[in-house]
Design a protein around this motif. Sequence first.
Motif, PDB file in Angstrom:
ATOM      1  N   THR A  46       0.847  -1.195   0.000  1.00  0.00           N
ATOM      2  CA  THR A  46       0.000   0.000   0.000  1.00  0.00           C
ATOM      3  C   THR A  46       0.878   1.239   0.000  1.00  0.00           C
ATOM      4  OG1 THR A  46      -1.642  -1.208   1.253  1.00  0.00           O
ATOM      5  CG2 THR A  46      -1.857   1.187   1.237  1.00  0.00           C
ATOM      6  N   LEU A  47       0.558   2.210  -0.829  1.00  0.00           N
ATOM      7  CA  LEU A  47       1.301   3.470  -0.869  1.00  0.00           C
ATOM      8  C   LEU A  47       0.643   4.499   0.044  1.00  0.00           C
ATOM      9  CD1 LEU A  47       1.892   3.714  -4.710  1.00  0.00           C
ATOM     10  CD2 LEU A  47       3.546   3.022  -2.971  1.00  0.00           C
ATOM     11  N   ALA A  48       1.347   5.611   0.264  1.00  0.00           N
ATOM     12  CA  ALA A  48       0.806   6.674   1.121  1.00  0.00           C
ATOM     13  C   ALA A  48      -0.546   7.168   0.619  1.00  0.00           C
ATOM     14  CB  ALA A  48       1.795   7.831   1.194  1.00  0.00           C
ATOM     15  N   SER A  49      -0.757   7.088  -0.689  1.00  0.00           N
ATOM     16  CA  SER A  49      -2.011   7.561  -1.271  1.00  0.00           C
ATOM     17  C   SER A  49      -3.134   6.567  -1.068  1.00  0.00           C
ATOM     18  CB  SER A  49      -1.815   7.769  -2.770  1.00  0.00           C
ATOM     19  OG  SER A  49      -1.444   6.539  -3.363  1.00  0.00           O
ATOM     20  N   GLY A  50      -2.811   5.373  -0.531  1.00  0.00           N
ATOM     21  CA  GLY A  50      -3.818   4.343  -0.379  1.00  0.00           C
ATOM     22  C   GLY A  50      -3.886   3.432  -1.605  1.00  0.00           C
ATOM     23  N   GLU A  51      -3.169   3.791  -2.675  1.00  0.00           N
ATOM     24  CA  GLU A  51      -3.155   2.944  -3.866  1.00  0.00           C
ATOM     25  C   GLU A  51      -2.252   1.731  -3.638  1.00  0.00           C
ATOM     26  OE1 GLU A  51      -3.275   6.058  -7.548  1.00  0.00           O
ATOM     27  OE2 GLU A  51      -1.822   6.455  -5.980  1.00  0.00           O
ATOM     28  N   ASP A  62      16.693  16.917 -12.213  1.00  0.00           N
ATOM     29  CA  ASP A  62      16.972  15.764 -11.355  1.00  0.00           C
ATOM     30  C   ASP A  62      17.666  14.618 -12.107  1.00  0.00           C
ATOM     31  OD1 ASP A  62      15.760  17.146  -9.352  1.00  0.00           O
ATOM     32  OD2 ASP A  62      13.817  16.162  -9.585  1.00  0.00           O
ATOM     33  N   ARG A  64       6.322   8.079 -10.969  1.00  0.00           N
ATOM     34  CA  ARG A  64       5.392   8.718 -10.044  1.00  0.00           C
ATOM     35  C   ARG A  64       6.240   9.221  -8.900  1.00  0.00           C
ATOM     36  NH1 ARG A  64      -0.274   7.336 -10.055  1.00  0.00           N
ATOM     37  NH2 ARG A  64      -0.460   7.857  -7.878  1.00  0.00           N
ATOM     38  N   GLY A  92       6.866  11.430  -5.116  1.00  0.00           N
ATOM     39  CA  GLY A  92       6.268  11.844  -3.852  1.00  0.00           C
ATOM     40  C   GLY A  92       5.617  10.712  -3.085  1.00  0.00           C
ATOM     41  N   LEU A  93       5.765   9.479  -3.568  1.00  0.00           N
ATOM     42  CA  LEU A  93       5.130   8.349  -2.878  1.00  0.00           C
ATOM     43  C   LEU A  93       6.137   7.256  -2.532  1.00  0.00           C
ATOM     44  CD1 LEU A  93       1.811   7.938  -4.913  1.00  0.00           C
ATOM     45  CD2 LEU A  93       2.060   8.785  -2.592  1.00  0.00           C
ATOM     46  N   ARG A  94       7.431   7.556  -2.654  1.00  0.00           N
ATOM     47  CA  ARG A  94       8.481   6.570  -2.384  1.00  0.00           C
ATOM     48  C   ARG A  94       8.425   5.365  -3.323  1.00  0.00           C
ATOM     49  NH1 ARG A  94      11.757   6.960   2.243  1.00  0.00           N
ATOM     50  NH2 ARG A  94      12.422   4.805   2.071  1.00  0.00           N
ATOM     51  N   HIS A 132      10.777   2.026  -2.978  1.00  0.00           N
ATOM     52  CA  HIS A 132      10.242   0.672  -2.864  1.00  0.00           C
ATOM     53  C   HIS A 132      10.830  -0.230  -3.959  1.00  0.00           C
ATOM     54  CE1 HIS A 132       7.532   1.370   0.361  1.00  0.00           C
ATOM     55  NE2 HIS A 132       6.680   2.131  -0.297  1.00  0.00           N
ATOM     56  N   ARG A 179      21.176  10.349  -1.518  1.00  0.00           N
ATOM     57  CA  ARG A 179      20.563  10.397  -0.200  1.00  0.00           C
ATOM     58  C   ARG A 179      19.785   9.111   0.086  1.00  0.00           C
ATOM     59  NH1 ARG A 179      16.697  14.665   2.497  1.00  0.00           N
ATOM     60  NH2 ARG A 179      15.453  14.232   0.673  1.00  0.00           N
ATOM     61  N   ARG A 191       8.828  23.165  -7.786  1.00  0.00           N
ATOM     62  CA  ARG A 191      10.199  23.499  -8.130  1.00  0.00           C
ATOM     63  C   ARG A 191      10.147  24.388  -9.356  1.00  0.00           C
ATOM     64  NH1 ARG A 191      14.729  19.202  -9.183  1.00  0.00           N
ATOM     65  NH2 ARG A 191      16.268  20.517 -10.202  1.00  0.00           N
ATOM     66  N   GLN A 218      -1.154  15.431  -4.253  1.00  0.00           N
ATOM     67  CA  GLN A 218      -1.034  14.001  -4.032  1.00  0.00           C
ATOM     68  C   GLN A 218      -1.910  13.654  -2.844  1.00  0.00           C
ATOM     69  OE1 GLN A 218       1.293  11.553  -5.697  1.00  0.00           O
ATOM     70  NE2 GLN A 218      -0.499  10.570  -4.800  1.00  0.00           N
ATOM     71  N   LYS A 219      -2.961  12.906  -3.127  1.00  0.00           N
ATOM     72  CA  LYS A 219      -3.844  12.486  -2.038  1.00  0.00           C
ATOM     73  C   LYS A 219      -3.056  11.567  -1.099  1.00  0.00           C
ATOM     74  CE  LYS A 219      -6.855   9.160  -2.351  1.00  0.00           C
ATOM     75  NZ  LYS A 219      -7.944   8.208  -2.309  1.00  0.00           N
ATOM     76  N   ILE A 220      -3.265  11.694   0.201  1.00  0.00           N
ATOM     77  CA  ILE A 220      -2.722  10.699   1.120  1.00  0.00           C
ATOM     78  C   ILE A 220      -3.851  10.202   2.014  1.00  0.00           C
ATOM     79  CG2 ILE A 220      -0.316  11.460   1.136  1.00  0.00           C
ATOM     80  CD1 ILE A 220      -0.852  12.961   3.721  1.00  0.00           C
ATOM     81  N   THR A 221      -3.711   8.975   2.494  1.00  0.00           N
ATOM     82  CA  THR A 221      -4.759   8.381   3.329  1.00  0.00           C
ATOM     83  C   THR A 221      -4.156   7.889   4.641  1.00  0.00           C
ATOM     84  OG1 THR A 221      -4.379   6.191   2.398  1.00  0.00           O
ATOM     85  CG2 THR A 221      -6.029   7.555   1.286  1.00  0.00           C
ATOM     86  N   GLY A 259      -2.494   4.621   4.126  1.00  0.00           N
ATOM     87  CA  GLY A 259      -1.202   4.674   3.457  1.00  0.00           C
ATOM     88  C   GLY A 259      -0.071   5.188   4.329  1.00  0.00           C
ATOM     89  N   ILE A 260      -0.362   6.092   5.294  1.00  0.00           N
ATOM     90  CA  ILE A 260       0.745   6.668   6.077  1.00  0.00           C
ATOM     91  C   ILE A 260       0.768   6.203   7.531  1.00  0.00           C
ATOM     92  CG2 ILE A 260       0.863   8.714   4.589  1.00  0.00           C
ATOM     93  CD1 ILE A 260      -0.380  10.322   6.863  1.00  0.00           C
ATOM     94  N   SER A 276      -1.412   0.716   7.197  1.00  0.00           N
ATOM     95  CA  SER A 276      -1.080  -0.474   6.415  1.00  0.00           C
ATOM     96  C   SER A 276       0.283  -1.011   6.861  1.00  0.00           C
ATOM     97  CB  SER A 276      -1.061  -0.140   4.926  1.00  0.00           C
ATOM     98  OG  SER A 276       0.028   0.715   4.644  1.00  0.00           O
ATOM     99  N   GLU A 314       2.854  -1.359   5.272  1.00  0.00           N
ATOM    100  CA  GLU A 314       3.970  -0.617   4.662  1.00  0.00           C
ATOM    101  C   GLU A 314       4.014   0.843   5.098  1.00  0.00           C
ATOM    102  OE1 GLU A 314       1.648  -2.238   2.674  1.00  0.00           O
ATOM    103  OE2 GLU A 314       2.784  -4.087   2.404  1.00  0.00           O
ATOM    104  N   ASN A 341       6.557   3.988   3.974  1.00  0.00           N
ATOM    105  CA  ASN A 341       6.085   5.116   3.166  1.00  0.00           C
ATOM    106  C   ASN A 341       6.330   6.427   3.893  1.00  0.00           C
ATOM    107  OD1 ASN A 341       5.009   3.422   1.218  1.00  0.00           O
ATOM    108  ND2 ASN A 341       3.025   3.308   2.242  1.00  0.00           N
TER     109      ASN A 341
END
Lengths: 115, 252, 391
Positions: free
Chosen positions: B25-30, B58, B116, B118-120, B124, B153, C16, C183-186, C189-190, C193, C195, C199
Amino acid sequence: MEREVNAYKCRKCGTLHYPFRMVCKNCRANDYFEFDIEPLPKRGKLLTFTFIHNLPAQFEVARLGLGIVELENGIRVTGQVDIEDPTLGMDVVGNVEVVRHDTYDDRYGFVFRAA
Amino acid sequence: MAVDLEKILRPVDHPYPPYPAKYMTLASGETLVIRQATRDEVPTLLKHVAPLVFVERDYYDLVAARVYAELLGWYHHRMQDEYVLVAQIDGELAAIVNGRSVSPKRGMSLHTLAMRRGLRVGAHAFAAKMEYHIDILGQDEVLVVAESPIGFRRWMIEYQLEEVFDTAHELGGVPSYSLTRELFDRARNSLVVGRRPVPEDLLAKAHEAILPPSDPPTPPADLLAATRAKYDATGSALILQRWAQDRSAEDA
Amino acid sequence: MRDVYIIGIGITTFTRLEYPLSEIAAYASMGALKDAGVTDVDYVLVANMGSARINNQSALASAVVDTLSLTPAGAVRIENGPASGASAIKEGFMAVASGMHDTVLVVGAERMREVNNLEATDFVATLTHPMAEYIYGVTLPGHAAMFTRLYMEKYGVTERHLAMVGVKNQNNAMLNKDAHLHQKITMDGILDSPEAFTNNPWVAEPIRFFDCCPVSDGGAALILASKEVAEASGKPMIRITGIGQATDTLAVHERPEPTDLMAVRIAAQRAYEMAGITAADIDVAELHDAFTILEIAESEEVGFFEKGTGHLALERGETAIDGKMPINPSGGLKGKGHPVGATGVAQVHEIVVQLRGDAGERQVKDARTGLACNFGGFGNNVVVSTYARED
């Protein structure tokens, strides 16, 4: 030679300051440099701490412990914390060591460990 | 006797075990699925990598160009023991990582290209690559270098990689860093995640098609602005920028 | 003292930006000049923290005024750490209120992504005490972490509360086209879960990646004007009703009560006193949530909630856009981004958008009064200002 971190004592009212300031916080005495140097005690209690994982480039470590310690005489200082699993309020003892390499120079300051 | 030149040019790949797919699961819930790509999928990957060659931030340009070349090298059998892992969200391509085996005991990490941000996702995928070398292939160490400060980093500092500066890395011949089994074990709990087996519907979706990234990194809005920002009094950077600009105009 | 109105606003996208810093400032300024319908100003204030150090350009105000062809207007750069933006607004306010100038451009801009993140972190850390804090490796996330740990211990704030602030603000930012993070976060997700903690890794224990604002480039600008100029402009009459500023010790450890943000409290009191209002009169607020804990702590210190209960109000949804006391509808620093010098100006930009009723999907219903809290250092230099729509 044992290194010290110094506090500054107002000659007029005796208030201790750390870090250095040019005018006394208590009596606002405005006579230039009317402070006596007084080494800070090394023992104290850990008030709060953190482990920083995102450090300025000079620190080539993955995480660095930092904390605020209230020393025996009531003065509070910030210092590095070299304790695996610290707890709030625990007794700590500080040692004055190199805390940062600044290009060509070493900077000294408190590193606290469990007492 | 006719000499079969192709036979000489084409390296023989060793039979290494495949990478078992995983999901997380990613931070976005996806949900992110990481799996091994097949050679047949290379043309699709090339199509999604190509636009990034012109993203001048970058080090996307450099990394995408090299990934493009490595994918081609694999496709045309000009690179030995290379593998490619893809990270997908709902089929959509989120990252590509690749590497190769130098010997049964030593791996060589090549690139990590995240589409993508901002979601690591890149982190991963990199962790999955290291997992492949150490846990699946049973190698003792993986040689790693970074081309961008972000990579430095992520890998050198987060994993605390060892310096093995007497060994040149295949990317640019620069001094290598090494991820040893011991370092990997130390990072395992915090950096290496994922669940197995991947539910069938998720895996089927991932295998069905590699869809184009929905929000890939794009070139700076005003190419000339980047040049002005670099105080380019002689205009040589300007020439490079103009060329890139003309090219993307032709493409459009 | 004369009344001072905001008649024009402009902003760049926070992200940026690969433009010279002076052009970022100029772009935001052009938006504000256009919005106000003016082509000339008497005085230009440029808020910026790091141009000389990270962009290798000093005397930024001269460059900005020249890029905008506003010469020979007076121009000054204001550097006051992360509170540079609101400090510049305060100087602009005084310039108009005193009668010295009629139209003032206040612009904040920062270009931090010119250097890598490690250098940016170190640059911001230079605002700490050089001998008693900086040498140890103290960073702003480090200060926030030590503060968070005490707050958790004393008031029962948990990681879940911090994550709730992050989710709320980052999802508010989805509604703001100029925000840095789209960027939606839930919570899953943070936080929940298996993981989640990979994350959302530690930045400085106990605060995590999604508790921190991103490092952004960007600019924001306002046109301040006297009543006559404002009336002639035909723009909504949004008045700066109060501005308060207060300082605290440079070294955080010297404060008698480490969970106390005295400078925020005093700055807010001063602003309320000047405006003749109380915290209860505020309809919408932009607080300085560089770290999630700061939104909770500041919401208490400015008087919206009792000390130690900010996280409970958050739990009840009171700080959401449709809540009783909406906080950071723009996404805050957490979602919108934090180009340090621009932040204080951008907060007021959002308040003006809200009071004008132009905020679209993130509009706070019937907002007539607003408050902005720009937090400099780790609470050692704070500006709180209040605004009201008068037409």
